[in-house]
Design an enzyme around this catalytic site. Structure first.
Site, mmCIF file in Angstrom:
data_model
loop_
_atom_site.group_PDB
_atom_site.id
_atom_site.type_symbol
_atom_site.label_atom_id
_atom_site.label_comp_id
_atom_site.label_asym_id
_atom_site.label_seq_id
_atom_site.Cartn_x
_atom_site.Cartn_y
_atom_site.Cartn_z
ATOM 1 N N HIS A 105 42.091 30.748 36.017
ATOM 2 C CA HIS A 105 42.907 31.936 35.748
ATOM 3 C C HIS A 105 44.154 31.654 34.914
ATOM 4 O O HIS A 105 45.244 32.166 35.204
ATOM 5 C CB HIS A 105 43.311 32.588 37.061
ATOM 6 C CG HIS A 105 42.201 33.302 37.778
ATOM 7 N ND1 HIS A 105 41.039 33.677 37.156
ATOM 8 C CD2 HIS A 105 42.098 33.725 39.072
ATOM 9 C CE1 HIS A 105 40.258 34.295 38.035
ATOM 10 N NE2 HIS A 105 40.868 34.331 39.200
ATOM 11 N N HIS A 175 42.737 41.818 37.900
ATOM 12 C CA HIS A 175 42.474 41.180 39.187
ATOM 13 C C HIS A 175 43.000 42.006 40.362
ATOM 14 O O HIS A 175 43.696 41.466 41.249
ATOM 15 C CB HIS A 175 43.112 39.791 39.200
ATOM 16 C CG HIS A 175 42.479 38.812 40.137
ATOM 17 N ND1 HIS A 175 42.611 38.905 41.509
ATOM 18 C CD2 HIS A 175 41.711 37.704 39.912
ATOM 19 C CE1 HIS A 175 41.978 37.896 42.081
ATOM 20 N NE2 HIS A 175 41.418 37.153 41.137
ATOM 21 N N GLU A 313 35.857 41.482 39.350
ATOM 22 C CA GLU A 313 36.536 41.089 38.113
ATOM 23 C C GLU A 313 35.513 40.975 36.983
ATOM 24 O O GLU A 313 34.584 40.163 37.051
ATOM 25 C CB GLU A 313 37.227 39.748 38.298
ATOM 26 C CG GLU A 313 38.082 39.628 39.547
ATOM 27 C CD GLU A 313 38.211 38.184 39.999
ATOM 28 O OE1 GLU A 313 38.463 37.304 39.140
ATOM 29 O OE2 GLU A 313 38.020 37.922 41.205
#
Length: 349
Positions: A105, A175, A313
């Site tokens: 991420h 997210h 996601e």
């Protein structure tokens, strides 16, 4: 007509600018400049009771750290890169490593912690970020924009765009953690459906090791099924991740490339009657069942527990940079990265 107005949460206002989108049905969605994060989404249940269906922090300090990535835009790379390494035009690239020896991420200082430049109008909220060359180990200066729109049908449309001055991988996602019962219980009773015949099996670090058919496994959500019972199935992949943290191949013929917008998942909470529908242009949909939420302090008095929320996601495949479809996620000068994901909140008929 969808209307927009400022709505400041006092504990957050001092540090971060917020903006709220409000539709004709009094649904309210609050966005922060910190991480371009979705902070709250207030929506009625079948009895007219309004509750916040997003997990989040109680103050600005939580979003400044945001180790759980609550509501944030993720970049430059959503999900994982094995050992943080990949080859780009024949040269090795090493990115930040922050999850069991892998990149996750965007690294510890990814887009989820950045203060974005917020601009609001009757058309929605736009946020911009300029990521310098070398940010997180990624080459090239990357200019990113995310645009949020909420319509009167309860559709939150998220449009991403990015341009770069040098070849660089780009893989963005939103997210948000959802709990459609508003936090009165965990998400075990939620009925999930995902339109995918295949998912990606992973190693202990969450890196894909192969494509597997969902049939006969707890990963088969082609027909609606409750999340909770599947968490207890005697399956090696479920044990490895502590639940679901796997990417579904929702566009199996796209070869890792974006395609037309289409609906790929639905979730219904039987108690409240709230329904979430997910549409995307992306080939992958990561279903995460909140396996690491235990002990995270959110807005409530008690900390969150495991499976108090879930994420869907939409993005490219995890570690796609080290696979056959790596070229599909490289943005080059003169090109524009585009991605659209739509979350629609409504009531089950």
């Amino acid at each position: 007509m969808t209307t927009n107005q400022f709505l400041a949460t006092p504990a957050l206002r001092a540090a971060d600018q917020l903006f709220t989108l409000r539709n004709a049905n009094d649904m309210r969605l609050t966005i922060s400049e910190r991480g371009a994060a979705l902070v709250s989404w207030w929506a009625p249940d079948r009895y007219g009771k309004v509750a916040d269906v997003l997990l989040g922090y109680r103050d600005a300090h939580g979003y400044a750290d945001n180790s759980a990535y609550f509501g944030a835009v993720i970049g430059r790379w959503a999900n994982r890169i094995a050992r943080g390494r990949f080859m780009l035009d024949g040269a090795p690239v090493q990115t930040a490593v922050n999850d069991r020896g892998n990149h996750l991420h965007g690294g510890d200082d990814g887009f989820h912690k950045a203060r974005w430049k917020l601009n609001a109008s009757n058309a929605g909220v736009s946020l911009r970020l300029s990521s310098p060359d070398g940010d997180g180990g990624f080459p090239g200066k990357l200019d990113v924009q995310v645009h949020y729109r909420l319509d009167d049908e309860g559709r939150l449309t998220i449009d991403f765009e990015a341009v770069s001055d040098a070849p660089t991988p780009v893989n963005l996602t939103a997210h948000p953690y959802f709990n459609l019962n508003g936090g009165s219980a965990d998400v075990g009773d939620h009925m999930l459906q995902i339109d995918a015949d295949f998912y990606l099996e992973t190693d202990p670090g969450g890196i894909p090791v192969g494509v597997a058919a969902v049939g006969g496994t707890p990963f088969d959500f082609r027909q609606p099924a409750a999340i909770g019972p599947r968490l207890g199935w005697p399956d090696a992949q479920i044990r490895l991740a502590g639940g679901f943290d796997h990417c579904y191949c929702v566009k199996p013929h796209a070869m890792g490339r974006a395609g037309p917008l289409r609906e790929v998942a639905r979730v219904v909470d039987p108690g409240s009657g709230r329904r979430l529908q997910v549409s995307t242009t992306e080939p992958g949909l990561q279903f995460y069942s909140g396996n690491w939420l235990d002990g995270v302090q959110g807005r409530a008095e008690r900390p969150y527990a495991r499976h108090d929320g879930f994420c869907l996601e939409a993005h490219a495949y995890p570690d796609q940079l080290n696979g056959q479809c790596a070229a599909a996620v490289i943005l080059r000068p003169g090109q524009v990265y585009r991605q659209t994901t739509v979350y629609r909140l409504s009531l089950q008929s």
